[in-house]
Design a protein around this motif. Structure first.
Motif, short mmCIF file in Angstrom:
data_model
loop_
_atom_site.label_atom_id
_atom_site.label_comp_id
_atom_site.label_asym_id
_atom_site.label_seq_id
_atom_site.Cartn_x
_atom_site.Cartn_y
_atom_site.Cartn_z
N TYR A 88 6.11 -7.77 9.21
CA TYR A 88 6.78 -7.63 7.92
C TYR A 88 7.04 -6.16 7.66
O TYR A 88 6.30 -5.30 8.10
N TYR A 89 8.10 -5.88 6.89
CA TYR A 89 8.40 -4.52 6.44
C TYR A 89 7.72 -4.28 5.09
O TYR A 89 7.73 -5.15 4.22
N VAL A 90 7.16 -3.10 4.92
CA VAL A 90 6.53 -2.74 3.66
C VAL A 90 7.63 -2.29 2.70
O VAL A 90 8.34 -1.34 2.96
N GLU A 91 7.76 -3.01 1.59
CA GLU A 91 8.76 -2.71 0.56
C GLU A 91 8.17 -1.81 -0.53
O GLU A 91 8.84 -0.93 -1.03
N GLU A 92 6.93 -2.08 -0.92
CA GLU A 92 6.23 -1.32 -1.96
C GLU A 92 4.75 -1.32 -1.61
O GLU A 92 4.24 -2.27 -1.03
N SER A 93 4.05 -0.26 -2.01
CA SER A 93 2.59 -0.24 -1.86
C SER A 93 2.01 0.76 -2.84
O SER A 93 2.59 1.82 -3.08
N ALA A 94 0.88 0.39 -3.43
CA ALA A 94 0.22 1.27 -4.39
C ALA A 94 -1.23 0.83 -4.54
O ALA A 94 -1.58 -0.33 -4.32
N GLU A 95 -2.07 1.78 -4.92
CA GLU A 95 -3.50 1.51 -5.15
C GLU A 95 -3.80 1.78 -6.61
O GLU A 95 -3.32 2.75 -7.20
N ASP A 96 -4.57 0.87 -7.22
CA ASP A 96 -4.97 1.03 -8.61
C ASP A 96 -6.30 0.33 -8.83
O ASP A 96 -6.43 -0.86 -8.51
N MET A 97 -7.25 1.06 -9.32
CA MET A 97 -8.56 0.53 -9.72
C MET A 97 -9.24 -0.32 -8.62
O MET A 97 -9.77 -1.39 -8.87
N GLY A 98 -9.17 0.17 -7.40
CA GLY A 98 -9.87 -0.50 -6.30
C GLY A 98 -9.09 -1.58 -5.59
O GLY A 98 -9.61 -2.23 -4.68
N ILE A 99 -7.84 -1.80 -5.99
CA ILE A 99 -7.01 -2.83 -5.36
C ILE A 99 -5.73 -2.19 -4.85
O ILE A 99 -5.07 -1.43 -5.55
N ILE A 100 -5.36 -2.54 -3.62
CA ILE A 100 -4.07 -2.12 -3.06
C ILE A 100 -3.14 -3.32 -3.17
O ILE A 100 -3.47 -4.43 -2.75
N ARG A 101 -1.96 -3.08 -3.74
CA ARG A 101 -0.90 -4.10 -3.86
C ARG A 101 0.20 -3.71 -2.89
O ARG A 101 0.75 -2.61 -2.96
N ILE A 102 0.52 -4.63 -1.96
CA ILE A 102 1.53 -4.37 -0.94
C ILE A 102 2.57 -5.49 -1.00
O ILE A 102 2.23 -6.66 -0.89
N VAL A 103 3.83 -5.11 -1.19
CA VAL A 103 4.93 -6.08 -1.15
C VAL A 103 5.58 -5.95 0.22
O VAL A 103 5.97 -4.84 0.62
N ILE A 104 5.67 -7.07 0.93
CA ILE A 104 6.23 -7.07 2.29
C ILE A 104 7.40 -8.04 2.35
O ILE A 104 7.50 -8.96 1.52
N SER A 105 8.27 -7.83 3.34
CA SER A 105 9.41 -8.74 3.50
C SER A 105 9.67 -8.98 4.98
O SER A 105 9.32 -8.16 5.83
N ALA A 106 10.28 -10.13 5.24
CA ALA A 106 10.74 -10.48 6.58
C ALA A 106 12.11 -11.10 6.44
O ALA A 106 12.36 -11.84 5.48
N ASN A 107 12.99 -10.82 7.35
CA ASN A 107 14.33 -11.40 7.32
C ASN A 107 14.33 -12.78 7.94
O ASN A 107 13.67 -13.01 8.96
#
Length: 109
Positions: A88-107
């Motif tokens: 998957y390609y990483v579209e967005e990623s960020a860390e906040d308060m101990g959690i990493i949120r990663i948005v991924i996509s595939a064609n």
């Protein structure tokens, strides 16, 4: 117990608990307890249904991954991650308060 300790306890006992929200997935070759959600482009970017109904030859499938900061790293946007054997390609990623949120996509075609 201070706030940071209470938050870490909640992350382990509720959010990343396999009996509550998390499921075991393989991320970059590591078995981890993750929360993985399927997402639509409409949900992620705020596009309306009319805009999305236009004919396209390639469709993208999106997922949002939540992982503990102590278990993983914040990947760079545009990089490739392997989740459960699929790239998957990483579209967005960020860390906040101990959690990493990663948005991924595939064609998909």
């Amino acid at each position: 117990m201070n706030f940071k300790e209470a938050l870490e306890k909640d992350l382990s006992s509720v959010f990343f608990n396999a009996n509550e929200f998390a499921e075991e997935h393989e991320l970059e070759g590591k078995a981890l307890g993750l929360v993985v959600e399927d997402s639509s482009l409409e949900e992620l970017k705020g596009y309306g249904k009319d805009q999305l109904s236009a004919a396209q030859e390639v469709f993208s499938h999106f997922k949002t991954i939540f992982v503990r900061s102590s278990d993983f790293y914040v990947p760079k946007v545009g990089s490739i991650l392997v989740l459960d054997g699929n790239e998957y390609y990483v579209e967005e990623s960020a860390e906040d308060m101990g959690i990493i949120r990663i948005v991924i996509s595939a064609n998909e075609s």
